[in-house]
Design an enzyme around this catalytic site. Sequence first.
Site, mmCIF file in Angstrom:
data_model
loop_
_atom_site.group_PDB
_atom_site.id
_atom_site.type_symbol
_atom_site.label_atom_id
_atom_site.label_comp_id
_atom_site.label_asym_id
_atom_site.label_seq_id
_atom_site.Cartn_x
_atom_site.Cartn_y
_atom_site.Cartn_z
ATOM 1 N N LYS A 1 -0.614 0.636 13.377
ATOM 2 C CA LYS A 1 -1.213 0.266 12.092
ATOM 3 C C LYS A 1 -0.754 -1.135 11.685
ATOM 4 C CE LYS A 1 -1.902 2.364 7.466
ATOM 5 N NZ LYS A 1 -1.468 3.481 6.581
ATOM 6 N N SER B 1 -5.435 6.072 4.577
ATOM 7 C CA SER B 1 -5.549 4.653 4.802
ATOM 8 C C SER B 1 -5.418 4.216 6.261
ATOM 9 C CB SER B 1 -4.444 3.944 4.009
ATOM 10 O OG SER B 1 -3.177 4.297 4.534
ATOM 11 N N SER C 1 -2.358 9.762 4.245
ATOM 12 C CA SER C 1 -2.972 8.681 5.026
ATOM 13 C C SER C 1 -2.906 8.825 6.542
ATOM 14 C CB SER C 1 -2.343 7.339 4.628
ATOM 15 O OG SER C 1 -2.824 6.945 3.354
#
Lengths: 474, 98, 473
Positions: free
Chosen positions: C68, C143, C167
Amino acid sequence: MTDYEPVIGLEIHVQLSTQTKMFCSCALSFGEEPNTRTCPVCLGLPGTLPVVNAQAVHFGLMMGLAFGSEIAPRSIFHRKNYFYPDLPKGYQISQYDIPLCAGGHLGDVRLHRIHLEEDAAKLIHLGESGRIHGSSASVVDFNRGGTPLAEIVSEPDLRSAEQAREWLTLLRVTLRQLGVSDVNMEEGSLRCDANVSIRPAGSAALGTKTELKNMNSFRFVMQGINAEIERQTALLEAGEQVSQETLHFDPASGRLTPLRSKEEAHDYRYFPEPDLVPLAPTEEMVQAARDALPELPAERAERYRRDWGLPEETARLFAFRPELGDYFEAAATAADDSAAVATWVKDELLSRLAAESDPAASNVPPTMLAKLVGLVQDGRVTRGAGRQVLDRLVEHGGDPAEIVEAEGLGAMGDDGELATIVARVIEEHPDVAERVRGGNPKAIGALVGPVMKETKGRADGGEVNRLLREQLGV
Amino acid sequence: MLSQDQVLHVARLARLELSEAELEVMAGELSGVLGHIEKISELGDLDDVAPTSHVVAVENALRADEPRPSLPPEVALAGAPDPAQGGFRVPSPGAAPA
Amino acid sequence: MSDLLDLTASEAAEGVRTGTVDHGELWTAYRERALADELNAFSWVSGEVTPPEVERNAPLGGVPVAVKDLFCTEGIPSQAGSKILEGYRPPYTATAVERLTSAGAPLLAKTHQDEFAMGSSTENCAFGPVLNPWDRSRVPGGSSGGSAAAVASGAAPWAIGTDTGGSIRQPAALCGIVGLKPTYGAVSRYGMIAFASSLDQAGPFTRDVTDCALLFGAMVGQDPCDSTSLRFPEPVGVPSATDLRGIRLGVPQELSGEGIDEGVLKTFRATLDRARELGAEIVDITLPHAPHALAAYYLIAPAEASSNLARYDGVRYGLRDPADDLLSMYTHTRAQGFGAEVKRRIMLGTYALSSGYYDAYYGKAQKVRTKIAEDFTAAWRVCDFMVSPTSPGAAFELGAKTDDPWAMYLNDYCTVPVSLAGLPAISIPNGLADELPTGFQIAGPAFSENRILDAAHALEQAIGFDGSRARAA
Ligand SMILES: [Mg+2]
Ligand SMILES: [Zn+2]
């Protein structure tokens, strides 16, 4: 007109003498090139986290124990949120509702609290030139950012600027003695704020207080507080109100200027620092701090009064300048009369050495000073001759006894030598002798000087007088 | 319902500039969200409940006081938007921090 | 090559160790696949044609990993999906990523995300939204949407993301893959660009539960740079359970009825039946404060975020508006650099902490957090795991919820209570509802990851989910 009593409390930020910063492993900075003592943590780079410096906590505990504060069984760090270029994270990690140490006292001033936090970075002003459009600019140097700080807050127990200055001096020597800080105001390792209010003498109620920010020398602290006391007195006498505000004292102009306008009222939005876990000093941690406590100046002065019978002033001098205390103790243990040793160190030796210098580093080892004091005390050398011996010692060192021998400074025994000299002096001053015999004994004084001169100060004044009277038959 | 003055005050604290239009939208959206959030006030007496700020049960995570090398200044300043004289240049602040 | 891409990460790692797979070919295959990605999953793909050296028998066998955007990687853009950090290259690497590379998983790519991990659709990404590989008109969840889409579409063998209120679990559910949110403190947060410090946790995205255990095992461990990290009490094993005999699954009525889409509920109940067949006992439990979790979460997380994001001030790195006075420099920089959702949460959090409101909002939320943790402690007396749908709905269409913040926040309805209590939870693919993946959440007591993975493994076999369709595209 009423006279007013000042009520003063101090808030001191002192940099701790750790190896590394409060929350990262950068070495502390001592005037290095800008931004050479930074890392991702103290630059507040994204993703970094603080880790508490164990030594800073140790120092905090030492202070708490030294001042008799209560050590919080469990304290936590908070975030104090505000924007400023010297604050890389946009918040300062500090302690809020539960400080590491609460209460306690130093001397006759009570402490409110001691807590740990991190120092801000340094802003260097560039001035107009620094920027286009003539507006001014500053440059941030993060070397100092993150230096461990102890914030020490006193209760409002001080009643005058002078008293405040004296107490700060006691605080400084105490912190130095503890070894938790070098407390060098010039280098900003101690910064002082003062809360000042005044009230009609005798009244118990507190007046509205103002806060004087960041006075960085003991002299300015005193000047600032005095200026503020005058300002508040003038206001009250003019029938006006003192308004609660933060003021900046400018030593140059002696003027006090408000630091913040009201509508910029700050809101620090304190909340528990989620990146740190609670601080719960273990018995081991507290014991380690206790074991590390040295004798503190206040205790030491007391011991000098109690055990060595020194007068207040001398006791404080030796206690507040540990190197003097150490020298005195070494000399006194080697001598019989400690009071005499104290006097010789304070009145004679110090006046012969460079200011603030350590006597142990001089040509006069404590044992030799003790020996000299001994010679004077048992009359083998007069005080005057002793001073001459000390001059030699300070210059070339050596053994007092040998110097006395070599220079023939020993006090004269009653082997008639003095009597002969007295007789000669009387012969050489027939006129004076006449006046004395003629019933004016005071005139004898005129003969003492010459005798002393002849004996190079080795003769005892009393003895000289006795012989003169005897030989003049008065 | 949040007034636009309240929103402006908060925006100032957060150092966020909001245009007139944004201000209005923000006031509406925040009020909407707060409307749902207010539900926790329905919860009965929580006075004697201890707040949770840490879920981990650790204490005293301390670091030994041992220096480690710092970053070379050119690395520290690598991302600086306005480097000058070995530091990070900013418009001069007026008074001390609010 | 395509057969290479069909291997699970564990199979590929095993192949590398036994010599049937060349880790150079594996690297090249995935790098080319990542470069060909059409879902906007990646913010950066490695330019290395030849793979970084990996020592033989490294536990992760040289199988490359996608990370990420918000994990700091030395010299490589780490932007947390924000314009304010566009092009920012950190001078250091996050501990979690260090651990993966040293365990033999070279860095293949960085993945797009909602700005500062604030979102449930990855539409709040300054560099464009990520698309769902099952239906490109829909969101991948968020997310960590880039990591989820990358693994689901086969563009990465596995990936890591972060979970603050859901997330990892929610995008895993919406993309039909496995996502694990570990016990708070199990994985170091050092180098993770913070959203809400007391909730953020890093975890794996994988095609199956076995890969999940392997990647998770390489991430865990106490870190001297993270005071809140903890020693994981036991080695992470390879999940092998094939039944659930003697296991009690607790179903909280608060998270399995009202507010959950019918299609999602159907797949959930079907899986409960399979669990029974595998020998599990299904017990009704109650989490009385769960309905208030979302409110508490949307006070605590924004409050911490408002402080965590104060460092983006234009002074030391990132975007800077060249204003001549300090206040304007701050307010313009932050106004230009932050997106709408981030501003909203900074405002909400600043308000919740501001004087006069702290006790009513932040303070109260922290107490609710305590009650929620107590709810779970009580639940563990009657069950081994709490199970629920991962997300109330399947993947929704792009833009469907962007105008209604609360509707977007409701995506985390089932995942947030677990986050507030700091507990571990996994989401595994739970079959399709209207051709779209749904997720099954299994949460347990702190550090019960091994048991959670075992239970998940048994259910995975029974469910027999086939995710190949998303990779075929
Ligand atoms: Mg302070
Ligand atoms: Zn540092």
